[in-house]
Design a protein around this motif. Structure first.
Motif: not given
Length: 257
Positions: A216-227
């Motif tokens: 899930e690291e790609a999802h976490l990184n994309t979500s956090f970057k968006h945030f």
């Protein structure tokens, strides 16, 4: 946006907050999702031409709640009273420096900004540890007035329940066309986003290994970057609050400046 997570991340920590279909906010959400699909997150977070800033912040705050809800939902088996007896972010160190927000000033602010039906915020003590450890104590100013030290799962349960209550309050987050946002809306939104950031910080510092195991690291990184792009665009979180993940923020955002 929540669509970034696909079908594998269907588990949520709290019930998902839905924006009513057919509403203008729903149209804004779809616009944001379509813009995100372009791959340019810096552009995606910008206020669409002719739109109201409060409404744009409201729509995105709801979506970030849903995103973090799903992200934390994937690792709840790893975040327990035993593994995380304190809500923290960063390595443990013996030296500690505490800073407490001015209680009296905050109480005055709460009294002046909330109506008789308002359930609001702004009261907590943060503990800043040297060597990048941060410890968070919980208070909501209503049910828990004095900041308490608690485990990460308990803190996050308090936090997500409190956020859910704010999002469900039509006087704070109106969903009907023509209903104005309250004067203190931006202050409330900033506090929500500041607290949601802490869940990201805890996941990264304490549970990144399980995130990798679950792929899930790609999802976490994309979500956090968006945030991060969103809160930076509208200056919604003080830089000091972002310190637990400052190095990661620099890494994720350096290529998009």
């Amino acid at each position: 946006m929540s669509f970034l997570f696909g079908s594998r991340s269907s588990k949520t920590f709290k019930p998902k907050k839905n924006i009513p279909e057919g509403s203008h906010q729903y149209e804004l959400l779809k616009h944001a999702e379509a813009t995100l699909g372009s791959g340019n997150l810096r552009t995606a977070v910008m206020l669409p031409e002719g739109e109201d800033l409060n409404e744009w912040v409201a729509v995105n705050t709801v979506d970030f709640f849903n995103q973090i809800n799903m992200l934390y939902g994937t690792i709840t088996d790893f975040c327990t009273e035993e593994s995380c007896p304190v809500m923290s972010a960063g390595p443990k160190n013996n030296k500690v420096e505490e800073f407490q927000e001015n209680w009296n000033n905050l109480q005055d602010l709460m009294q002046s900004e909330r109506s008789s039906t308002r359930r609001t915020l702004y009261t907590e003590t943060d503990t800043l540890w040297y060597n990048q450890r941060y410890e968070y104590h919980w208070a909501d100013g209503t049910n828990i007035k004095k900041p308490i030290k608690c485990s990460a799962p308990k803190y996050i349960d308090y936090l997500m329940t409190w956020v859910q209550d704010q999002l469900d309050d039509e006087t704070l987050f109106p969903s009907k066309i023509g209903v104005p946002f309250p004067k203190n809306f931006m202050s409330v939104a900033k506090t929500i986003l500041k607290r949601l950031f802490r869940v990201y910080a805890h996941i990264y510092h304490q549970h990144f290994d399980p995130v990798i195991q679950l792929q899930e690291e790609a999802h976490l990184n994309t979500s956090f970057k968006h945030f991060i792009f969103f809160v930076q665009e509208f200056n919604l979180i003080d830089r000091r609050e972002l310190a637990p993940l400052q190095e990661l923020i620099e890494k994720l955002t350096s290529k998009d400046r």
